[in-house]
Design a protein around this motif. Structure first.
Motif, mmCIF file in Angstrom:
data_model
loop_
_atom_site.group_PDB
_atom_site.id
_atom_site.type_symbol
_atom_site.label_atom_id
_atom_site.label_comp_id
_atom_site.label_asym_id
_atom_site.label_seq_id
_atom_site.Cartn_x
_atom_site.Cartn_y
_atom_site.Cartn_z
ATOM 1 N N LEU B 160 0.836 -1.207 0.000
ATOM 2 C CA LEU B 160 0.000 0.000 0.000
ATOM 3 C C LEU B 160 0.869 1.255 0.000
ATOM 4 O O LEU B 160 0.607 2.207 -0.733
ATOM 5 C CB LEU B 160 -0.967 -0.012 1.186
ATOM 6 N N ILE B 161 1.951 1.253 0.819
ATOM 7 C CA ILE B 161 2.866 2.412 0.824
ATOM 8 C C ILE B 161 3.467 2.598 -0.571
ATOM 9 O O ILE B 161 3.475 3.699 -1.116
ATOM 10 C CB ILE B 161 4.042 2.226 1.819
ATOM 11 N N GLY B 163 2.314 1.464 -3.326
ATOM 12 C CA GLY B 163 1.262 1.824 -4.276
ATOM 13 C C GLY B 163 1.154 3.343 -4.373
ATOM 14 O O GLY B 163 1.107 3.919 -5.458
ATOM 15 N N MET B 164 1.173 4.007 -3.210
ATOM 16 C CA MET B 164 1.136 5.474 -3.191
ATOM 17 C C MET B 164 2.368 6.058 -3.866
ATOM 18 O O MET B 164 2.275 6.927 -4.722
ATOM 19 C CB MET B 164 1.114 5.966 -1.737
ATOM 20 N N SER B 167 2.610 5.509 -7.632
ATOM 21 C CA SER B 167 1.645 6.254 -8.441
ATOM 22 C C SER B 167 2.233 7.587 -8.913
ATOM 23 O O SER B 167 1.763 8.164 -9.889
ATOM 24 C CB SER B 167 0.346 6.488 -7.658
ATOM 25 N N LEU B 168 3.288 8.046 -8.221
ATOM 26 C CA LEU B 168 3.939 9.298 -8.622
ATOM 27 C C LEU B 168 4.395 9.267 -10.075
ATOM 28 O O LEU B 168 4.350 10.285 -10.760
ATOM 29 C CB LEU B 168 5.177 9.574 -7.752
ATOM 30 N N VAL B 187 3.953 12.299 1.346
ATOM 31 C CA VAL B 187 3.670 10.865 1.222
ATOM 32 C C VAL B 187 3.867 10.193 2.573
ATOM 33 O O VAL B 187 3.057 9.369 3.008
ATOM 34 C CB VAL B 187 4.562 10.217 0.149
ATOM 35 N N ALA B 191 1.099 8.283 4.633
ATOM 36 C CA ALA B 191 1.314 6.857 4.915
ATOM 37 C C ALA B 191 1.234 6.597 6.420
ATOM 38 O O ALA B 191 0.605 5.642 6.863
ATOM 39 C CB ALA B 191 2.667 6.405 4.365
#
Lengths: 199, 199
Positions: B160-161, B163-164, B167-168, B187, B191
């Protein structure tokens, strides 16, 4: 965008859905641009005329698959918009998007990897942008209501949330032990409360 | 994996880095599998022999670009591992990964879109998996130290981290107004603390 043409009757053992599924698999494996009609007929073990019995073109397979992904997301959004509060609308769209991504993983994978090299791709990217903008509005409303920190840019917050959600297409396994509904709750918990334990 | 071969001297106006940059651009635009050597020479406006003056093959361009992305991430990890506490190590790798993604966006984009259709791609995916496993270890240590909630699976939290963070590559604009260091802090804040305001 949406194909309104009814599915034609296929040969025994081959349905239109098989053609779409095989197309999506190939596009995800080797890229849409690199996939030829011969790759498709080879994968399905059919002739070109049998393939064209089901679809008009490679582009139509892409269009149908992208419509399944985008249609699912738009339905989840429409459902979220029926909720009373901004907080409920935001939590509903996060849970709904996780459900669509896990249920339609191949089609959403295709959507997320689009490069915009054809009219079908550009139209899908534009439709995805409209979806993103409407979700950003929900985040902004949730900020006004106090569910989301007001010091964050709503567009950045939306992108970070969807970065988490979209990463599911890379690692979620439909035959794995993770339940999609529980996963939705987990993503929501991390998005709202973060990884640090609350006191 | 790493190309140890020294860059040969290019013709005036063409350097090896130009060849790599053009290759990465084309691979990201139309896919590695769909990019031919003719596409590369066409983009650069050079002959095949001029191209082969700089690199041995299309695969070598891919290998060099992936090594830049993976090497950057591995350096950030090595730097994070020098920190005293698990909390510092985790925050250092999150900030470091954001820096690498913003500084080497085209190469990381390529890495994240790999399909594993060739030995070079498979080797890079394996190297990425090792990186992910070591970050998952950091998350597990941060759980033991109390920085990260212990009720979350460390591998899911890591995904999940990242994933964030990952996405950048889709939305970060190097010429935009967002500073990479501030973005790293943002971020990290989302997070760890999530989107909900702390009381």
């Amino acid at each position: 965008m949406t194909s309104t043409r009814p599915a034609r009757r296929g040969r025994p053992g081959h349905h239109r859905e098989d053609v779409i599924r095989a197309g999506v698999e190939l596009f995800n494996q080797q890229g849409y641009d690199a996939t030829s009609v011969s790759d498709l007929t080879g994968r399905l073990g059919v002739t070109k005329s049998a393939l064209y019995h089901h679809v008009d073109s490679k582009a139509q397979i892409l269009e149908i698959a992208l419509d399944e992904a985008l249609g699912g997301l738009e339905e989840a959004l429409a459902d979220a918009l029926t909720r009373e509060t901004a907080a409920d609308r935001l939590t509903a769209i996060i849970g709904g998007a996780v459900r669509v991504l896990t249920a339609k993983q191949p089609q959403v994978t295709l959507l997320l990897r689009l490069r915009g090299n054809s009219p079908v791709e550009l139209a899908a990217l534009e439709r995805r942008r409209r979806f993103d903008h409407r979700v950003t509005e929900l985040v902004r409303e949730a900020q006004a209501e106090g569910l989301v920190r007001a010091d964050l840019d709503a567009a950045v917050a939306t992108r970070l949330i969807f970065g988490m959600i979209n990463s599911l297409v890379e690692w979620y396994r439909p035959d794995g032990p993770v339940d999609p509904v529980l996963l939705g709750h987990e993503v929501l918990a991390v998005a709202l409360d973060g990884l640090r334990p609350r006191d």
